[in-house]
Enzyme design. Sequence first.
Site, mmCIF file in Angstrom:
data_model
loop_
_atom_site.group_PDB
_atom_site.id
_atom_site.type_symbol
_atom_site.label_atom_id
_atom_site.label_comp_id
_atom_site.label_asym_id
_atom_site.label_seq_id
_atom_site.Cartn_x
_atom_site.Cartn_y
_atom_site.Cartn_z
ATOM 1 N N LYS A 13 0.961 -1.390 -0.046
ATOM 2 C CA LYS A 13 0.082 0.058 -0.054
ATOM 3 C C LYS A 13 0.447 1.157 0.004
ATOM 4 O O LYS A 13 0.386 2.249 -0.833
ATOM 5 C CB LYS A 13 -0.802 -0.421 1.161
ATOM 6 N N ARG A 88 -9.580 1.988 8.693
ATOM 7 C CA ARG A 88 -9.674 0.703 9.461
ATOM 8 C C ARG A 88 -10.489 0.092 9.833
ATOM 9 O O ARG A 88 -10.390 -0.412 10.317
ATOM 10 C CB ARG A 88 -7.637 1.360 9.938
ATOM 11 N N ARG A 127 11.163 -6.891 4.674
ATOM 12 C CA ARG A 127 10.930 -5.598 4.182
ATOM 13 C C ARG A 127 12.054 -4.561 5.226
ATOM 14 O O ARG A 127 11.707 -4.287 6.542
ATOM 15 C CB ARG A 127 9.339 -4.852 4.045
ATOM 16 N N ARG A 161 10.724 -2.240 10.920
ATOM 17 C CA ARG A 161 9.640 -1.047 11.374
ATOM 18 C C ARG A 161 9.505 -2.499 12.648
ATOM 19 O O ARG A 161 9.649 -3.612 12.388
ATOM 20 C CB ARG A 161 8.355 -1.552 11.041
ATOM 21 N N ARG A 172 -2.129 -8.483 12.679
ATOM 22 C CA ARG A 172 -1.476 -7.228 11.852
ATOM 23 C C ARG A 172 -2.816 -7.748 11.163
ATOM 24 O O ARG A 172 -4.252 -7.404 10.168
ATOM 25 C CB ARG A 172 -0.812 -6.007 11.275
HETATM 26 P P1 AMP Z 1 0.732 1.714 8.282
HETATM 27 O O1 AMP Z 1 2.033 1.800 8.141
HETATM 28 O O2 AMP Z 1 -0.990 1.769 7.267
HETATM 29 O O3 AMP Z 1 0.598 0.299 8.493
HETATM 30 O O4 AMP Z 1 -0.375 1.176 10.372
HETATM 31 C C1 AMP Z 1 0.808 0.936 10.886
HETATM 32 C C2 AMP Z 1 0.344 0.994 12.136
HETATM 33 O O5 AMP Z 1 -0.169 2.048 13.216
HETATM 34 C C3 AMP Z 1 -1.282 -0.002 12.322
HETATM 35 O O6 AMP Z 1 -0.933 -1.172 12.034
HETATM 36 C C4 AMP Z 1 -1.566 0.631 13.522
HETATM 37 O O7 AMP Z 1 -1.227 0.680 14.361
HETATM 38 C C5 AMP Z 1 -1.714 2.375 13.180
HETATM 39 N N1 AMP Z 1 -2.816 2.811 12.173
HETATM 40 C C6 AMP Z 1 -2.163 3.651 11.380
HETATM 41 N N2 AMP Z 1 -3.589 3.781 10.264
HETATM 42 C C7 AMP Z 1 -4.550 3.473 11.240
HETATM 43 C C8 AMP Z 1 -6.160 3.816 11.130
HETATM 44 N N3 AMP Z 1 -6.011 3.854 10.183
HETATM 45 N N4 AMP Z 1 -7.028 3.321 12.264
HETATM 46 C C9 AMP Z 1 -6.113 2.722 13.629
HETATM 47 N N5 AMP Z 1 -4.617 2.494 13.277
HETATM 48 C C10 AMP Z 1 -4.175 3.332 12.789
#
Ligand code: AMP
Length: 218
Positions: A13, A88, A127, A161, A172
């Site tokens: 993404k 989300r 990654r 990360r 996740r």
């Molecule tokens: P990402 O970089 O999009 O994979 O997001 C990493 C982490 O940030 C996720 O696993 C959540 O813990 C948190 N996160 C990101 N976007 C959201 C969202 N819209 N709602 C809740 N938690 C989020």
Amino acid sequence: MRIVLVGPPGAGKGTQAAFLAKNLGIPHISTGDLFRANISQETELGRQAKSYMNAGNLVPDEVTIGMAEDRMRQSDAENGFLLDGFPRNVSQAVALDAFLDGTGTKLDAVLDLEVPEDEIVKRIAGRRICRNDSAHVFHVFYASPKTEGVCDVCGGELYQRGDDTEATVRNRLDVYHRETEPIIDHYKAQGLVVTISALGKVEEVTRRAMAALPQLRH
Ligand code: AMP
């Protein structure tokens, strides 16, 4: 254009969002990146988000929705944006619908990136991300940097990360199936969803996505 990008962790993404936003001339809004920036700047918001993120759980809506709305209100997002990682869950999707209603705008498309489950863990565990810019993404097998641990683009240090470890990835994925997948039906009811395969080279997926988007313009 106002676009939401959905897909399981590891679908690419972030990478696709960066390319698509550039091609479409709209800002890339990633709630994950916003949280990570807050964590590295040691803000109160970052402190609230950190433990949820490290466990692979969703940060509570009270924190997330306000942060996303503040970002969408900034002037560069006036004529469109590409949302990556938001909404989300269904309540965030409902909040986004209300926010857009309030600004007299609507979404043009929800792009759903599909990737087989067994591919996901393999992708995420390898990654590596640049400390200077999280859009500079590498992979120990699929997109290795010229020098191990060093970003090809800017020479920054590459790191894994904190939430890319195998145990967190599995959680996740569970969270994705339970909380995030239902938003696809929410948007199907609005006729907005287009699903594309996220397999293959980064450029191929971007081409597929760009080809699919005009079909959704109303
Ligand atoms: P990402 O970089 O999009 O994979 O997001 C990493 C982490 O940030 C996720 O696993 C959540 O813990 C948190 N996160 C990101 N976007 C959201 C969202 N819209 N709602 C809740 N938690 C989020």
